[in-house]
Design a protein around this motif. Structure first.
Motif: not given
Length: 66
Positions: A22-23, A28-31, A35-36, A52-53
């Motif tokens: 999960s971490a 990866l999802l945070d990055r 960027d979006a 989200v975590f």
């Protein structure tokens, strides 16, 4: 109910590998979200990241301990 797993001969709680995966997914999802530009539309980015975590960690835990 699985209480522990054996990974390479080491017994560990089931929640530990779920936490690590999960971490990594959160990082990866945070990055991707950064960027979006999603954090420009969120009131409190730190609180959003924590939520989200928690969702990423809770869903597999609930599926395993069901």
């Amino acid at each position: 109910m699985p209480l522990d797993i054996t990974l390479f001969g080491i017994q560990m709680p089931t929640l530990l590998p779920i936490f690590v995966v999960s971490a990594v997914v959160q990082i990866l999802l945070d990055r991707v979200m950064s960027d979006a530009g999603i954090y420009n539309h969120v009131w409190h980015p730190g609180l959003f990241r924590t939520a989200v975590f928690i969702c990423l960690f809770t869903i597999p835990c609930l599926l395993i301990y069901r």
